[in-house]
Design an enzyme around this catalytic site. Structure first.
Site, PDB file in Angstrom:
ATOM      1  N   ASP A  46      12.293  28.853  19.225  1.00  0.00           N
ATOM      2  CA  ASP A  46      12.992  28.829  20.509  1.00  0.00           C
ATOM      3  C   ASP A  46      14.017  29.947  20.566  1.00  0.00           C
ATOM      4  OD1 ASP A  46      13.734  27.128  23.050  1.00  0.00           O
ATOM      5  OD2 ASP A  46      15.642  27.660  22.093  1.00  0.00           O
ATOM      6  N   TYR A  51      20.025  35.522  23.821  1.00  0.00           N
ATOM      7  CA  TYR A  51      20.333  35.431  22.384  1.00  0.00           C
ATOM      8  C   TYR A  51      20.253  36.806  21.712  1.00  0.00           C
ATOM      9  CZ  TYR A  51      19.286  30.374  23.011  1.00  0.00           C
ATOM     10  OH  TYR A  51      19.238  29.072  23.440  1.00  0.00           O
ATOM     11  N   LYS A  76      13.506  32.460  27.447  1.00  0.00           N
ATOM     12  CA  LYS A  76      14.131  31.959  28.681  1.00  0.00           C
ATOM     13  C   LYS A  76      14.692  33.110  29.511  1.00  0.00           C
ATOM     14  CE  LYS A  76      15.894  28.241  25.693  1.00  0.00           C
ATOM     15  NZ  LYS A  76      16.335  28.879  24.437  1.00  0.00           N
ATOM     16  N   HIS A 109      16.841  29.335  32.097  1.00  0.00           N
ATOM     17  CA  HIS A 109      17.842  28.934  31.088  1.00  0.00           C
ATOM     18  C   HIS A 109      18.867  27.923  31.644  1.00  0.00           C
ATOM     19  CE1 HIS A 109      19.585  30.591  27.101  1.00  0.00           C
ATOM     20  NE2 HIS A 109      19.983  29.348  27.264  1.00  0.00           N
TER      21      HIS A 109
HETATM   22  P1  NAD Z   1      22.239  22.512  16.168  1.00  0.00           P
HETATM   23  O1  NAD Z   1      22.607  21.171  16.662  1.00  0.00           O
HETATM   24  O2  NAD Z   1      20.841  22.826  15.824  1.00  0.00           O
HETATM   25  O3  NAD Z   1      23.204  22.808  14.925  1.00  0.00           O
HETATM   26  C1  NAD Z   1      23.088  23.983  14.183  1.00  0.00           C
HETATM   27  C2  NAD Z   1      24.213  24.042  13.156  1.00  0.00           C
HETATM   28  O4  NAD Z   1      24.240  22.834  12.401  1.00  0.00           O
HETATM   29  C3  NAD Z   1      24.000  25.147  12.134  1.00  0.00           C
HETATM   30  O5  NAD Z   1      24.549  26.355  12.601  1.00  0.00           O
HETATM   31  C4  NAD Z   1      24.719  24.614  10.927  1.00  0.00           C
HETATM   32  O6  NAD Z   1      26.093  24.856  11.026  1.00  0.00           O
HETATM   33  C5  NAD Z   1      24.489  23.125  11.043  1.00  0.00           C
HETATM   34  N1  NAD Z   1      23.316  22.640  10.274  1.00  0.00           N
HETATM   35  C6  NAD Z   1      22.001  22.911  10.485  1.00  0.00           C
HETATM   36  N2  NAD Z   1      21.228  22.276   9.610  1.00  0.00           N
HETATM   37  C7  NAD Z   1      22.056  21.570   8.807  1.00  0.00           C
HETATM   38  C8  NAD Z   1      21.857  20.696   7.711  1.00  0.00           C
HETATM   39  N3  NAD Z   1      20.623  20.401   7.284  1.00  0.00           N
HETATM   40  N4  NAD Z   1      22.945  20.147   7.128  1.00  0.00           N
HETATM   41  C9  NAD Z   1      24.186  20.404   7.584  1.00  0.00           C
HETATM   42  N5  NAD Z   1      24.447  21.218   8.622  1.00  0.00           N
HETATM   43  C10 NAD Z   1      23.394  21.794   9.229  1.00  0.00           C
HETATM   44  O7  NAD Z   1      22.837  23.560  17.217  1.00  0.00           O
HETATM   45  P2  NAD Z   1      22.333  24.738  18.151  1.00  0.00           P
HETATM   46  O8  NAD Z   1      21.998  25.951  17.387  1.00  0.00           O
HETATM   47  O9  NAD Z   1      23.364  24.823  19.209  1.00  0.00           O
HETATM   48  O10 NAD Z   1      21.011  24.166  18.866  1.00  0.00           O
HETATM   49  C11 NAD Z   1      19.714  24.375  18.371  1.00  0.00           C
HETATM   50  C12 NAD Z   1      18.939  25.315  19.247  1.00  0.00           C
HETATM   51  O11 NAD Z   1      18.903  24.845  20.592  1.00  0.00           O
HETATM   52  C13 NAD Z   1      19.577  26.707  19.397  1.00  0.00           C
HETATM   53  O12 NAD Z   1      19.421  27.502  18.258  1.00  0.00           O
HETATM   54  C14 NAD Z   1      18.858  27.206  20.620  1.00  0.00           C
HETATM   55  O13 NAD Z   1      17.548  27.628  20.273  1.00  0.00           O
HETATM   56  C15 NAD Z   1      18.817  25.945  21.471  1.00  0.00           C
HETATM   57  N6  NAD Z   1      19.933  25.885  22.453  1.00  0.00           N
HETATM   58  C16 NAD Z   1      19.627  25.989  23.773  1.00  0.00           C
HETATM   59  C17 NAD Z   1      20.629  25.944  24.730  1.00  0.00           C
HETATM   60  C18 NAD Z   1      20.260  26.033  26.182  1.00  0.00           C
HETATM   61  O14 NAD Z   1      21.149  26.199  27.021  1.00  0.00           O
HETATM   62  N7  NAD Z   1      19.007  25.920  26.529  1.00  0.00           N
HETATM   63  C19 NAD Z   1      21.961  25.807  24.350  1.00  0.00           C
HETATM   64  C20 NAD Z   1      22.259  25.694  22.992  1.00  0.00           C
HETATM   65  C21 NAD Z   1      21.237  25.727  22.052  1.00  0.00           C
END
Ligand code: NAD
Length: 275
Positions: A46, A51, A76, A109
């Site tokens: 994704d 990004y 997106k 998005h």
């Molecule tokens: P997430 O909830 O996936 O959290 C990621 C963070 O959690 C990492 O940076 C790390 O600090 C921690 N983490 C990950 N794995 C872990 C583990 N096993 N143990 C402990 N800590 C851990 O947050 P995200 O990146 O905001 O969301 C995931 C994806 O969703 C994004 O990368 C993106 O692709 C998407 N996203 C989309 C939108 C949108 O507006 N459409 C907005 C935000 C994110």
């Protein structure tokens, strides 16, 4: 081989229920990070134009040697590129950066309702879909009011709505609306961005019981709730940990415990205010 189950979208396209999110992965690190995810069994990635890592993501895909049809790539269109012509141009630019001739899923998005261009933008996505350059089209951060308007004024029902969703913000109303209309719910920030959620004592207790980590318990909760989930990590061991969630199951007591964590807290912006 990947052991991630697929869900079937409303147009028959198959989408892995667990994928890899790359928000905040710098372009120069994306090839290695996404490469590690692909080597660990992830088949869905994704990304988004905003990004700024579509190039690195595309490089990882090319270098993986995996057949294109085994991969599911989402990107997106950003808010500034909404509107028919700008969206068609933005899509071409995304494909070019990814080095692909189609994506599996293209999303708007944010609805950016103050701009009031999402209906026109959706019609551009319908054209892209009709051309076969996006196997499925969907939206992100749309509330039921925005979805209702799209369904009234356009032809194709979105296949997916990617929204903020985690145990502190489980989005029951949106999920019910999606289910009623055949729209898959995809959870962004599924781990609550790795902040307070993963320190929650309720989750810690369930994790201890199963000999798993808090992140794995949260991802199981998503899968058993029926969400598509796209956790992000830049740490190789966590990338592996986050896909190793298919050999245990949360029981009814665990799911009931998880349901007490709803506190209505958003981590990101309210979609009505964004853009
Ligand atoms: P997430 O909830 O996936 O959290 C990621 C963070 O959690 C990492 O940076 C790390 O600090 C921690 N983490 C990950 N794995 C872990 C583990 N096993 N143990 C402990 N800590 C851990 O947050 P995200 O990146 O905001 O969301 C995931 C994806 O969703 C994004 O990368 C993106 O692709 C998407 N996203 C989309 C939108 C949108 O507006 N459409 C907005 C935000 C994110």
């Amino acid at each position: 081989m990947s052991n991630v189950p697929n869900i079937i979208l409303n147009n028959g396209v198959r989408m892995p229920q667990l994928g890899f999110g790359v928000w905040q992965v710098p372009d120069e690190e994306a090839a290695a990070t996404v490469g590690h995810a692909l080597a660990s069994g992830y088949r869905s990635i994704d990304t988004a134009a905003i990004y700024q890592n579509e190039k690195g993501t595309g490089k990882a895909i090319a270098e993986s040697g995996l057949p294109r049809e085994e991969l599911f790539v989402t990107t997106k269109v950003w808010n500034n590129d909404q509107g028919r012509d700008a969206t068609l141009r933005a899509f071409d630019a995304s494909l070019e950066r990814l080095g692909l001739d189609y994506v599996d899923l293209y999303l708007i998005h944010w609805p950016a309702p103050k701009q009031d261009r999402y209906v026109e933008t959706w019609k551009a996505l319908e054209e892209i879909h009709a051309d076969g350059r996006a196997k499925a089209i969907g939206v992100s951060n749309f509330k039921p009011t925005h979805l209702r308007r799209l369904m009234e004024e356009t032809e194709v029902v979105p296949a997916v709505n990617q929204i903020e969703l985690h145990p502190n913000f489980p989005q029951a109303e949106a999920r019910a609306f999606h289910a009623e209309h055949g729209i898959a719910t995809e959870a962004w920030s599924p781990l609550g961005q790795g902040k307070d959620l993963l320190d929650d004592p309720v989750i810690a207790e369930i994790a201890r019981k199963h000999g798993r980590t808090p992140a794995q318990v949260v991802l199981r909760w998503h899968l058993q709730t029926g969400n598509v989930v796209i956790p992000k990590s830049a740490t190789p061991s966590r990338i592996e940990e986050n896909i190793d969630v298919f050999s245990f199951v949360l029981d009814e007591d665990d799911m009931t415990g998880m349901s007490t964590l709803d506190n209505g807290t958003r981590l990101g912006p309210d979609p009505d205010e964004m853009g």
